[in-house]
Design an enzyme around this catalytic site. Structure first.
Site, PDB file in Angstrom:
ATOM      1  N   LEU A  59      -2.353  -6.500   0.194  1.00 44.66           N
ATOM      2  CA  LEU A  59      -1.758  -5.307   0.817  1.00 44.66           C
ATOM      3  C   LEU A  59      -2.688  -4.095   0.783  1.00 44.66           C
ATOM      4  O   LEU A  59      -2.330  -3.035   1.293  1.00 44.66           O
ATOM      5  CB  LEU A  59      -0.419  -4.992   0.130  1.00 44.66           C
ATOM      6  CG  LEU A  59       0.672  -6.042   0.403  1.00 44.66           C
ATOM      7  CD1 LEU A  59       1.754  -5.982  -0.667  1.00 44.66           C
ATOM      8  CD2 LEU A  59       1.285  -5.850   1.780  1.00 44.66           C
ATOM      9  N   SER A 139       7.659   7.298  -7.974  1.00 49.07           N
ATOM     10  CA  SER A 139       7.635   7.306  -9.440  1.00 49.07           C
ATOM     11  C   SER A 139       8.033   8.677  -9.966  1.00 49.07           C
ATOM     12  O   SER A 139       7.793   9.696  -9.301  1.00 49.07           O
ATOM     13  CB  SER A 139       6.228   6.989  -9.940  1.00 49.07           C
ATOM     14  OG  SER A 139       6.144   7.171 -11.343  1.00 49.07           O
ATOM     15  N   TYR A 153      -3.020   7.787  -9.141  1.00 47.25           N
ATOM     16  CA  TYR A 153      -1.679   7.198  -9.082  1.00 47.25           C
ATOM     17  C   TYR A 153      -0.631   8.285  -8.817  1.00 47.25           C
ATOM     18  O   TYR A 153       0.219   8.151  -7.927  1.00 47.25           O
ATOM     19  CB  TYR A 153      -1.376   6.478 -10.406  1.00 47.25           C
ATOM     20  CG  TYR A 153       0.011   5.875 -10.465  1.00 47.25           C
ATOM     21  CD1 TYR A 153       0.276   4.645  -9.872  1.00 47.25           C
ATOM     22  CD2 TYR A 153       1.053   6.527 -11.120  1.00 47.25           C
ATOM     23  CE1 TYR A 153       1.542   4.079  -9.931  1.00 47.25           C
ATOM     24  CE2 TYR A 153       2.323   5.969 -11.187  1.00 47.25           C
ATOM     25  CZ  TYR A 153       2.566   4.740 -10.595  1.00 47.25           C
ATOM     26  OH  TYR A 153       3.831   4.192 -10.646  1.00 47.25           O
ATOM     27  N   LYS A 157       1.895   8.714  -5.498  1.00 51.86           N
ATOM     28  CA  LYS A 157       3.355   8.688  -5.553  1.00 51.86           C
ATOM     29  C   LYS A 157       3.958   9.966  -4.962  1.00 51.86           C
ATOM     30  O   LYS A 157       5.013   9.935  -4.324  1.00 51.86           O
ATOM     31  CB  LYS A 157       3.821   8.476  -6.995  1.00 51.86           C
ATOM     32  CG  LYS A 157       3.455   7.098  -7.543  1.00 51.86           C
ATOM     33  CD  LYS A 157       4.006   5.990  -6.655  1.00 51.86           C
ATOM     34  CE  LYS A 157       3.814   4.600  -7.211  1.00 51.86           C
ATOM     35  NZ  LYS A 157       4.353   3.551  -6.323  1.00 51.86           N
TER      36      LYS A 157
HETATM   37  N1  LIG Z   1       6.990  -0.061 -14.235  1.00 48.69           N
HETATM   38  C1  LIG Z   1       7.138   1.239 -14.259  1.00 48.69           C
HETATM   39  O1  LIG Z   1       7.310   1.867 -15.325  1.00 48.69           O
HETATM   40  C2  LIG Z   1       7.117   2.020 -12.978  1.00 48.69           C
HETATM   41  C3  LIG Z   1       7.424   3.393 -13.042  1.00 48.69           C
HETATM   42  C4  LIG Z   1       7.419   4.127 -11.876  1.00 48.69           C
HETATM   43  C5  LIG Z   1       7.118   3.516 -10.675  1.00 48.69           C
HETATM   44  N2  LIG Z   1       6.819   2.191 -10.641  1.00 48.69           N
HETATM   45  C6  LIG Z   1       6.494   1.611  -9.341  1.00 48.69           C
HETATM   46  O2  LIG Z   1       7.291   0.484  -9.098  1.00 48.69           O
HETATM   47  C7  LIG Z   1       6.592  -0.437  -8.233  1.00 48.69           C
HETATM   48  C8  LIG Z   1       6.618  -1.828  -8.846  1.00 48.69           C
HETATM   49  O3  LIG Z   1       5.983  -1.765 -10.110  1.00 48.69           O
HETATM   50  P1  LIG Z   1       6.118  -2.902 -11.219  1.00 48.69           P
HETATM   51  O4  LIG Z   1       6.406  -2.203 -12.488  1.00 48.69           O
HETATM   52  O5  LIG Z   1       7.001  -3.995 -10.760  1.00 48.69           O
HETATM   53  O6  LIG Z   1       4.597  -3.382 -11.272  1.00 48.69           O
HETATM   54  P2  LIG Z   1       4.000  -4.847 -11.377  1.00 48.69           P
HETATM   55  O7  LIG Z   1       2.580  -4.644 -11.752  1.00 48.69           O
HETATM   56  O8  LIG Z   1       4.863  -5.703 -12.207  1.00 48.69           O
HETATM   57  O9  LIG Z   1       4.101  -5.389  -9.893  1.00 48.69           O
HETATM   58  C9  LIG Z   1       3.250  -4.977  -8.847  1.00 48.69           C
HETATM   59  C10 LIG Z   1       3.000  -6.166  -7.948  1.00 48.69           C
HETATM   60  O10 LIG Z   1       2.157  -5.733  -6.892  1.00 48.69           O
HETATM   61  C11 LIG Z   1       1.200  -6.750  -6.644  1.00 48.69           C
HETATM   62  N3  LIG Z   1       0.002  -6.174  -6.050  1.00 48.69           N
HETATM   63  C12 LIG Z   1      -0.838  -5.258  -6.579  1.00 48.69           C
HETATM   64  N4  LIG Z   1      -1.834  -5.001  -5.725  1.00 48.69           N
HETATM   65  C13 LIG Z   1      -1.618  -5.770  -4.621  1.00 48.69           C
HETATM   66  C14 LIG Z   1      -2.287  -5.943  -3.398  1.00 48.69           C
HETATM   67  N5  LIG Z   1      -3.423  -5.294  -3.092  1.00 48.69           N
HETATM   68  N6  LIG Z   1      -1.764  -6.797  -2.494  1.00 48.69           N
HETATM   69  C15 LIG Z   1      -0.627  -7.471  -2.765  1.00 48.69           C
HETATM   70  N7  LIG Z   1       0.056  -7.346  -3.906  1.00 48.69           N
HETATM   71  C16 LIG Z   1      -0.437  -6.512  -4.827  1.00 48.69           C
HETATM   72  C17 LIG Z   1       0.909  -7.357  -8.007  1.00 48.69           C
HETATM   73  O11 LIG Z   1       0.368  -8.669  -7.876  1.00 48.69           O
HETATM   74  C18 LIG Z   1       2.275  -7.323  -8.672  1.00 48.69           C
HETATM   75  O12 LIG Z   1       2.979  -8.545  -8.449  1.00 48.69           O
HETATM   76  C19 LIG Z   1       5.186   0.146  -8.077  1.00 48.69           C
HETATM   77  O13 LIG Z   1       5.092   0.858  -6.872  1.00 48.69           O
HETATM   78  C20 LIG Z   1       5.077   1.094  -9.258  1.00 48.69           C
HETATM   79  O14 LIG Z   1       4.137   2.116  -9.033  1.00 48.69           O
HETATM   80  C21 LIG Z   1       6.817   1.425 -11.763  1.00 48.69           C
END
Ligand SMILES: NC(=O)c1ccc[n+]([C@@H]2O[C@H](COP(=O)([O-])OP(=O)(O)OC[C@H]3O[C@@H](n4cnc5c(N)ncnc54)[C@H](O)[C@@H]3O)[C@@H](O)[C@H]2O)c1
Length: 247
Positions: A59, A139, A153, A157
């Site tokens: 992506l 986020s 990051y 966001k």
């Molecule tokens: N976990 C947290 O505390 C948190 C807090 C705020 C926001 N978020 C946001 O929530 C969303 C999901 O986060 P998460 O915690 O599930 O993270 P995660 O790392 O578990 O999942 C992210 C997924 O994106 C995929 N990915 C990354 N780069 C990619 C690319 N170039 N092409 C295709 N796939 C790709 C990864 O393989 C992974 O499966 C993100 O946008 C993150 O910024 C998470």
């Protein structure tokens, strides 16, 4: 609560939050495609659930998105993919004054440009059907500067909140609603790249007394796509256990 639409596309769908959203939308009777660069964890869900498919796609690449996803007729799009690099290859914290342009651009490509490209791909189908739901995962870092996140990051966001508002106004007349979710600190692979004690040190600042779990975010995504949220568009929902309660 009724959820319209048939096909759900979740980017970053095989990560912690994406996978849980996939599970929940499939339970709600939707056909779900999980789009991810690494599909192993999604493949396990797809094996047990005929409604779930995985599609491998980088992506961060415009040409991959346009080629691999061109025939996906999603009427519900969850832009969820995100990366949050905190350390460089030598294990040093990424700092603004040492960040390379390539490091900056890599985060923008995945966290911002993919949201635009996937949205652009899905909109004609949604507008033609006069029905569409888009949920953008931003986020709490956009509100607060984040906990451990680096500047690329947090900037990405904050950009998604502007994207959400502008797009929502543009497509509302076509029956397409667009909202964002600002997750707080959620237990997932993304937050496991800092030591457990660092991750848990934030808990005393969370009035709810615990870290979030992916289901906390998935539930709100489902709600935003439902008829219970029919008059909601262009907004961002804070899902953080009270960690951030500002304007
Ligand atoms: N976990 C947290 O505390 C948190 C807090 C705020 C926001 N978020 C946001 O929530 C969303 C999901 O986060 P998460 O915690 O599930 O993270 P995660 O790392 O578990 O999942 C992210 C997924 O994106 C995929 N990915 C990354 N780069 C990619 C690319 N170039 N092409 C295709 N796939 C790709 C990864 O393989 C992974 O499966 C993100 O946008 C993150 O910024 C998470």
């Amino acid at each position: 609560m009724e959820i319209g639409g048939t096909n759900v596309m979740i980017t970053g769908g095989c990560g912690g939050i994406g996978l849980e959203m996939g599970r929940l939308f499939a339970e709600a009777g939707k056909d779900v495609v999980l789009v991810d660069a690494k599909i192993e964890s999604g493949a396990a869900l797809a094996r047990d659930n005929a409604r779930v498919r995985c599609v491998q796609c980088d992506l961060s690449s415009a040409s991959d998105i346009e080629w691999v996803l061109k025939d996906e007729p999603a009427d519900i799009l969850i832009n969820n993919v995100g990366i949050s690099p905190k350390f460089d290859d030598a294990g040093n914290r990424v700092r603004t004054w040492t960040m390379t342009l390539d490091q900056w651009n890599a985060v923008m490509a995945t966290n911002v440009t993919s949201f635009f490209l996937c949205t652009r791909l899905c909109l004609p189908h949604m507008m033609e059907r006069k029905f569409g739901r888009i949920v953008n995962i931003a986020s709490y870092a956009a509100r607060t500067g984040g906990y451990q996140a680096a500047v690329h990051y947090t900037t990405s966001k904050a950009a998604i909140l502007g994207f959400t508002k502008s797009l929502a106004r543009e497509v509302a007349p076509y029956g397409v609603r667009v909202n964002a979710i600002n997750p707080g600190r959620i237990e997932s692979p993304m937050t496991r790249d800092v030591p457990k004690e660092v991750s848990e040190a934030i808990i005393p600042q969370i009035p709810a007394g615990r870290l979030g779990v992916p289901r906390d975010i998935a539930n709100v995504a489902l709600f935003l796509c439902s008829d219970f949220a029919d008059y909601m568009t262009g907004t961002a929902v804070e899902v953080n256990g009270g960690l951030y309660v500002g304007p």
